[in-house]
Design a protein around this motif. Structure first.
Motif, mmCIF file in Angstrom:
data_model
loop_
_atom_site.group_PDB
_atom_site.id
_atom_site.type_symbol
_atom_site.label_atom_id
_atom_site.label_comp_id
_atom_site.label_asym_id
_atom_site.label_seq_id
_atom_site.Cartn_x
_atom_site.Cartn_y
_atom_site.Cartn_z
ATOM 1 N N ARG A 1 0.830 -1.204 0.000
ATOM 2 C CA ARG A 1 0.000 0.000 0.000
ATOM 3 C C ARG A 1 0.867 1.257 0.000
ATOM 4 O O ARG A 1 0.632 2.186 -0.774
ATOM 5 C CB ARG A 1 -0.930 0.001 1.220
ATOM 6 C CG ARG A 1 -1.919 1.157 1.228
ATOM 7 C CD ARG A 1 -2.780 1.157 2.476
ATOM 8 N NE ARG A 1 -2.016 1.374 3.680
ATOM 9 C CZ ARG A 1 -1.569 2.565 4.097
ATOM 10 N NH1 ARG A 1 -1.801 3.640 3.373
ATOM 11 N NH2 ARG A 1 -0.896 2.676 5.218
ATOM 12 N N VAL A 2 1.892 1.282 0.849
ATOM 13 C CA VAL A 2 2.761 2.462 0.909
ATOM 14 C C VAL A 2 3.560 2.599 -0.386
ATOM 15 O O VAL A 2 3.732 3.711 -0.897
ATOM 16 C CB VAL A 2 3.671 2.433 2.156
ATOM 17 C CG1 VAL A 2 4.674 3.574 2.125
ATOM 18 C CG2 VAL A 2 2.827 2.513 3.422
ATOM 19 N N ALA A 3 4.005 1.508 -0.958
ATOM 20 C CA ALA A 3 4.726 1.565 -2.243
ATOM 21 C C ALA A 3 3.836 2.192 -3.320
ATOM 22 O O ALA A 3 4.305 2.995 -4.135
ATOM 23 C CB ALA A 3 5.184 0.175 -2.660
ATOM 24 N N GLN A 4 2.559 1.848 -3.320
ATOM 25 C CA GLN A 4 1.624 2.435 -4.296
ATOM 26 C C GLN A 4 1.434 3.929 -4.043
ATOM 27 O O GLN A 4 1.370 4.726 -4.984
ATOM 28 C CB GLN A 4 0.280 1.707 -4.248
ATOM 29 C CG GLN A 4 0.348 0.315 -4.817
ATOM 30 C CD GLN A 4 -0.922 -0.501 -4.566
ATOM 31 O OE1 GLN A 4 -1.720 -0.179 -3.699
ATOM 32 N NE2 GLN A 4 -1.092 -1.558 -5.338
ATOM 33 N N LEU A 5 1.358 4.310 -2.769
ATOM 34 C CA LEU A 5 1.207 5.724 -2.435
ATOM 35 C C LEU A 5 2.442 6.523 -2.850
ATOM 36 O O LEU A 5 2.325 7.652 -3.332
ATOM 37 C CB LEU A 5 0.965 5.884 -0.928
ATOM 38 C CG LEU A 5 -0.382 5.393 -0.415
ATOM 39 C CD1 LEU A 5 -0.395 5.352 1.107
ATOM 40 C CD2 LEU A 5 -1.512 6.272 -0.930
ATOM 41 N N ILE A 6 3.605 5.933 -2.668
ATOM 42 C CA ILE A 6 4.849 6.594 -3.083
ATOM 43 C C ILE A 6 4.824 6.822 -4.589
ATOM 44 O O ILE A 6 5.108 7.915 -5.072
ATOM 45 C CB ILE A 6 6.082 5.755 -2.676
ATOM 46 C CG1 ILE A 6 6.254 5.777 -1.159
ATOM 47 C CG2 ILE A 6 7.349 6.270 -3.370
ATOM 48 C CD1 ILE A 6 7.244 4.738 -0.639
ATOM 49 N N ALA A 7 4.470 5.794 -5.340
ATOM 50 C CA ALA A 7 4.450 5.891 -6.803
ATOM 51 C C ALA A 7 3.439 6.930 -7.285
ATOM 52 O O ALA A 7 3.655 7.581 -8.310
ATOM 53 C CB ALA A 7 4.136 4.524 -7.409
ATOM 54 N N ALA A 8 2.359 7.099 -6.541
ATOM 55 C CA ALA A 8 1.299 8.017 -6.953
ATOM 56 C C ALA A 8 1.510 9.445 -6.449
ATOM 57 O O ALA A 8 0.844 10.366 -6.928
ATOM 58 C CB ALA A 8 -0.051 7.497 -6.456
ATOM 59 N N ASN A 9 2.429 9.649 -5.510
ATOM 60 C CA ASN A 9 2.614 10.970 -4.924
ATOM 61 C C ASN A 9 3.257 11.917 -5.934
ATOM 62 O O ASN A 9 4.360 11.666 -6.428
ATOM 63 C CB ASN A 9 3.465 10.871 -3.649
ATOM 64 C CG ASN A 9 3.516 12.182 -2.905
ATOM 65 O OD1 ASN A 9 4.146 13.133 -3.354
ATOM 66 N ND2 ASN A 9 2.842 12.231 -1.773
ATOM 67 N N GLU A 10 2.578 12.990 -6.205
ATOM 68 C CA GLU A 10 3.015 13.938 -7.232
ATOM 69 C C GLU A 10 4.394 14.532 -6.948
ATOM 70 O O GLU A 10 5.208 14.717 -7.848
ATOM 71 C CB GLU A 10 1.965 15.057 -7.336
ATOM 72 C CG GLU A 10 2.094 15.902 -8.566
ATOM 73 C CD GLU A 10 0.942 16.896 -8.686
ATOM 74 O OE1 GLU A 10 1.153 17.907 -9.376
ATOM 75 O OE2 GLU A 10 -0.133 16.678 -8.117
ATOM 76 N N VAL A 11 4.679 14.808 -5.696
ATOM 77 C CA VAL A 11 5.962 15.410 -5.323
ATOM 78 C C VAL A 11 7.107 14.422 -5.525
ATOM 79 O O VAL A 11 8.185 14.782 -5.998
ATOM 80 C CB VAL A 11 5.919 15.908 -3.863
ATOM 81 C CG1 VAL A 11 7.270 16.434 -3.431
ATOM 82 C CG2 VAL A 11 4.855 16.977 -3.709
ATOM 83 N N LEU A 12 6.867 13.169 -5.178
ATOM 84 C CA LEU A 12 7.920 12.165 -5.297
ATOM 85 C C LEU A 12 8.173 11.759 -6.750
ATOM 86 O O LEU A 12 9.156 11.077 -7.037
ATOM 87 C CB LEU A 12 7.580 10.952 -4.429
ATOM 88 C CG LEU A 12 7.550 11.256 -2.926
ATOM 89 C CD1 LEU A 12 7.063 10.047 -2.146
ATOM 90 C CD2 LEU A 12 8.905 11.719 -2.427
ATOM 91 N N GLN A 13 7.332 12.213 -7.673
ATOM 92 C CA GLN A 13 7.544 11.904 -9.083
ATOM 93 C C GLN A 13 8.725 12.676 -9.662
ATOM 94 O O GLN A 13 9.090 12.477 -10.819
ATOM 95 C CB GLN A 13 6.262 12.141 -9.883
ATOM 96 C CG GLN A 13 5.216 11.096 -9.556
ATOM 97 C CD GLN A 13 3.875 11.335 -10.229
ATOM 98 O OE1 GLN A 13 3.713 12.267 -11.003
ATOM 99 N NE2 GLN A 13 2.912 10.487 -9.920
ATOM 100 N N ASN A 14 9.369 13.514 -8.840
ATOM 101 C CA ASN A 14 10.621 14.156 -9.245
ATOM 102 C C ASN A 14 11.739 13.124 -9.405
ATOM 103 O O ASN A 14 12.769 13.419 -9.984
ATOM 104 C CB ASN A 14 11.073 15.186 -8.203
ATOM 105 C CG ASN A 14 10.299 16.483 -8.283
ATOM 106 O OD1 ASN A 14 9.776 16.842 -9.324
ATOM 107 N ND2 ASN A 14 10.236 17.196 -7.169
ATOM 108 N N PHE A 15 11.527 11.942 -8.841
ATOM 109 C CA PHE A 15 12.567 10.913 -8.807
ATOM 110 C C PHE A 15 12.092 9.665 -9.545
ATOM 111 O O PHE A 15 10.899 9.386 -9.576
ATOM 112 C CB PHE A 15 12.889 10.557 -7.342
ATOM 113 C CG PHE A 15 13.215 11.757 -6.503
ATOM 114 C CD1 PHE A 15 14.459 12.366 -6.592
ATOM 115 C CD2 PHE A 15 12.269 12.303 -5.647
ATOM 116 C CE1 PHE A 15 14.755 13.483 -5.833
ATOM 117 C CE2 PHE A 15 12.559 13.425 -4.887
ATOM 118 C CZ PHE A 15 13.809 14.024 -4.978
#
Length: 151
Positions: free
Chosen positions: A55-69
């Motif tokens: 669940r957290v891995a999916q949230l990380i992938a979907a987080n707009e801010v973390l898409q910088n990486f």
């Protein structure tokens, strides 16, 4: 119910603030501290549950801010931190808090790391006492007052 509504509104505001700062949140220290924070929140109760990991891995992938990486890089770092916690929770927690502390050189990044922890922790509708406790602990590692984040 009013408390939950207030929390949802606060988490939503934090995500909006993070998106507004997205262009300023591109450093390696922010990336590493964010993944350490996500792992700490995912394992807040002292165990690394496979469904929580996913669940957290999916949230990380979907987080707009973390898409910088790159997503693969984030996932690898998240998994490495979870593995440290699974091997020895207390020892792993110390190392992860040290990783989080590296973001304190830039106050905007330090605050963003805490905000990510709160957003991830509350995404399932329940920002529980264990999740609150580890995010509070991260505040201390970053020299930020927990009350600033209603912790």
């Amino acid at each position: 119910m009013a408390l939950w509504d207030r929390f949802k509104e606060s988490a939503s505001q934090m995500q909006t603030q993070l998106v507004a700062k997205r262009n300023d949140l591109k450093s390696g220290a922010f990336r590493d501290a964010s993944m350490a924070m996500c792992a700490l929140v995912a394992a807040a109760d002292g165990t690394v549950d496979p469904s929580e990991r996913q669940r957290v891995a999916q949230l990380i992938a979907a987080n707009e801010v973390l898409q910088n990486f790159p997503a693969d890089d984030l996932r690898r770092r998240f998994e490495e931190n979870l593995d440290k916690l699974a091997a020895d929770f207390d020892f792993g927690r110390v190392g992860i808090l040290q990783e989080i502390a590296k973001a304190k050189k830039k106050p905007a990044e330090a605050r963003a790391v805490i905000q990510i922890g709160i957003v991830i922790g509350g995404a399932d509708g329940d920002f529980d006492k264990d999740e609150r406790a580890v995010v509070r602990e991260a505040c201390y590692a970053l020299d930020l007052p927990p009350h600033e984040f209603d912790l």
